[in-house]
Write a protein that holds these residues in place. Structure first.
Motif, PDB file in Angstrom:
ATOM      1  N   VAL A 146     -19.099  29.766 106.166  1.00  0.00           N
ATOM      2  CA  VAL A 146     -17.964  30.229 105.354  1.00  0.00           C
ATOM      3  C   VAL A 146     -17.480  31.593 105.815  1.00  0.00           C
ATOM      4  O   VAL A 146     -16.278  31.818 106.001  1.00  0.00           O
ATOM      5  CB  VAL A 146     -18.358  30.268 103.862  1.00  0.00           C
ATOM      6  N   SER A 149     -15.575  31.464 109.113  1.00  0.00           N
ATOM      7  CA  SER A 149     -14.345  30.675 109.230  1.00  0.00           C
ATOM      8  C   SER A 149     -13.285  31.015 108.186  1.00  0.00           C
ATOM      9  O   SER A 149     -12.138  30.584 108.321  1.00  0.00           O
ATOM     10  CB  SER A 149     -14.678  29.183 109.127  1.00  0.00           C
ATOM     11  N   ARG A 150     -13.652  31.784 107.136  1.00  0.00           N
ATOM     12  CA  ARG A 150     -12.706  32.042 106.056  1.00  0.00           C
ATOM     13  C   ARG A 150     -12.640  33.529 105.752  1.00  0.00           C
ATOM     14  O   ARG A 150     -13.570  34.280 106.036  1.00  0.00           O
ATOM     15  CB  ARG A 150     -13.123  31.275 104.782  1.00  0.00           C
ATOM     16  N   LYS A 151     -11.552  33.920 105.127  1.00  0.00           N
ATOM     17  CA  LYS A 151     -11.411  35.317 104.717  1.00  0.00           C
ATOM     18  C   LYS A 151     -12.252  35.553 103.468  1.00  0.00           C
ATOM     19  O   LYS A 151     -12.045  34.936 102.429  1.00  0.00           O
ATOM     20  CB  LYS A 151      -9.947  35.647 104.427  1.00  0.00           C
ATOM     21  N   VAL A 152     -13.201  36.470 103.577  1.00  0.00           N
ATOM     22  CA  VAL A 152     -14.069  36.824 102.456  1.00  0.00           C
ATOM     23  C   VAL A 152     -14.017  38.340 102.299  1.00  0.00           C
ATOM     24  O   VAL A 152     -14.375  39.080 103.221  1.00  0.00           O
ATOM     25  CB  VAL A 152     -15.522  36.359 102.690  1.00  0.00           C
ATOM     26  N   ASP A 223     -14.188  35.941  96.407  1.00  0.00           N
ATOM     27  CA  ASP A 223     -13.815  34.987  97.462  1.00  0.00           C
ATOM     28  C   ASP A 223     -14.956  34.025  97.780  1.00  0.00           C
ATOM     29  O   ASP A 223     -14.719  32.923  98.277  1.00  0.00           O
ATOM     30  CB  ASP A 223     -13.436  35.738  98.744  1.00  0.00           C
ATOM     31  N   GLY A 248      -8.260  30.110  96.840  1.00  0.00           N
ATOM     32  CA  GLY A 248      -8.705  29.892  98.216  1.00  0.00           C
ATOM     33  C   GLY A 248     -10.162  30.222  98.451  1.00  0.00           C
ATOM     34  O   GLY A 248     -10.645  30.142  99.583  1.00  0.00           O
ATOM     35  N   SER A 250     -14.478  30.150  98.067  1.00  0.00           N
ATOM     36  CA  SER A 250     -15.516  29.155  98.315  1.00  0.00           C
ATOM     37  C   SER A 250     -16.689  29.346  97.370  1.00  0.00           C
ATOM     38  O   SER A 250     -16.983  30.461  96.938  1.00  0.00           O
ATOM     39  CB  SER A 250     -16.027  29.263  99.759  1.00  0.00           C
ATOM     40  N   HIS A 288     -21.160  22.872  99.308  1.00  0.00           N
ATOM     41  CA  HIS A 288     -20.058  23.811  99.558  1.00  0.00           C
ATOM     42  C   HIS A 288     -18.781  23.219  98.943  1.00  0.00           C
ATOM     43  O   HIS A 288     -18.422  22.084  99.245  1.00  0.00           O
ATOM     44  CB  HIS A 288     -19.889  24.020 101.067  1.00  0.00           C
ATOM     45  N   ASP A 290     -14.594  24.402  97.500  1.00  0.00           N
ATOM     46  CA  ASP A 290     -13.594  25.458  97.563  1.00  0.00           C
ATOM     47  C   ASP A 290     -12.462  25.178  96.587  1.00  0.00           C
ATOM     48  O   ASP A 290     -12.377  24.113  95.975  1.00  0.00           O
ATOM     49  CB  ASP A 290     -13.058  25.668  98.981  1.00  0.00           C
TER      50      ASP A 290
END
Length: 292
Positions: A146, A149-152, A223, A248, A250, A288, A290
């Motif tokens: 996560v 690959s994602r904006k946190v 996030d 958006g 997770s 997981h 989202d």
């Protein structure tokens, strides 16, 4: 660390009411409170207030005053909390655990950390979570996926235990992490583990049952929410957990037996979260989800 706990024995429904009453009466004063299931089949729960020994007389009166209007005559019991590490598990003889780039190890295995590993050092202590359980390892694997690959930008570790997952998130990315647990011993040990791993800022530890603390509103929405607890409390708190998730964002859930997977997914689908992936390890699953 608290010296004793005052507690009442009750049912699940009553324990939730008592938890709300205790939160309103004691949390602003910094007292740790908790509810715990003792016998699922018989629906036996305990609601507890942790305090220092010298406060017992005054706080016992306050506790009784809080309960009396709603549960007249309910018996308050006491337990002295022992000093020994009652859930300590020695790591001696256990090899380091690798999960993605993470390696969880004791201080005796520092020489086994390889270049490129993200080291998390957790020695024997008073809180669960050494990485050797499939739920912890599964969470570590999904955390890396996560956060890569994602904006946190901020993280919640709900039920932090030893703090291993909060440490993992902070080591991967310099974002603020709120880590909570219902057990004051766990939050103290987790804070020590955070410092042991060279993290001086960015992780806040608090003792809080469920979402009964203003810290969640102050630091959220999040996030990424990580909750490695158990299936039944995860199912109960699905709406609250989803309400603290940013658009958006997770969610990583674990502490779930494979046979419980569909019940958990159903609860979180009802909270409008989408299933992304399930990891299976030794009869346990990490899920997981989202918010699209």
């Amino acid at each position: 660390m608290a010296d004793i706990r005052l507690f009442v024995t009750t049912t699940e429904i009553q324990s939730e009411i008592i938890l709300d009453l205790m939160s309103a009466a004691f949390e602003e004063d910094g007292y740790a409170i908790a509810t715990m299931e003792m016998d699922e089949k018989k629906d036996i729960w305990e609601a507890s207030l942790y305090l220092d020994l010298h406060e017992e007389d005054a706080m016992g009166v306050r506790f009784a005053e809080v309960l009396e209007p709603h549960f007249p005559g309910m018996t308050i019991e006491r337990e002295v909390i022992p000093d020994e590490d009652w859930i300590a598990k020695s790591l001696e003889g256990l090899s380091p655990v690798h999960a993605g780039r993470f390696v969880v190890h004791g201080s005796h295995d520092r020489d086994k950390v390889r270049p490129g590993d993200v080291s998390i050092e957790i020695d024997a202590g008073q809180a669960f979570g050494t990485g050797h359980h499939g739920t912890t390892a599964g969470c570590l694997e999904v955390i890396e996926t996560v956060m890569r690959s994602r904006k946190v930008t901020n993280v919640l570790d709900l039920g932090t235990g030893s703090g291993v997952l909060a440490i993992a998130a902070r080591k991967l990315k310099a974002v603020p992490v709120l880590a909570t647990d219902i057990d004051p011993i766990a939050t103290r040990v987790a804070a020590e583990n955070v410092r042991r791993n060279g993290i001086s800022t960015g992780v806040r530890m608090i003792t809080a049952p469920g979402f009964h603390s203003p810290a969640f509103a102050t630091h959220g929405p999040f996030d990424l929410i990580i909750a490695n607890i158990l299936a039944r409390p995860l199912i109960r708190m699905a709406p609250q957990l989803a309400s603290h998730l940013a658009p958006g964002g997770s969610v990583i859930l674990s502490g779930i037996l494979a046979s419980q997977r569909w019940k958990v997914l159903s609860a979180y689908n009802g909270a409008h979260l989408r299933h992304v992936r399930t990891i299976w390890r030794n009869g346990w699953v990490t899920i997981h989800l989202d918010r699209a």
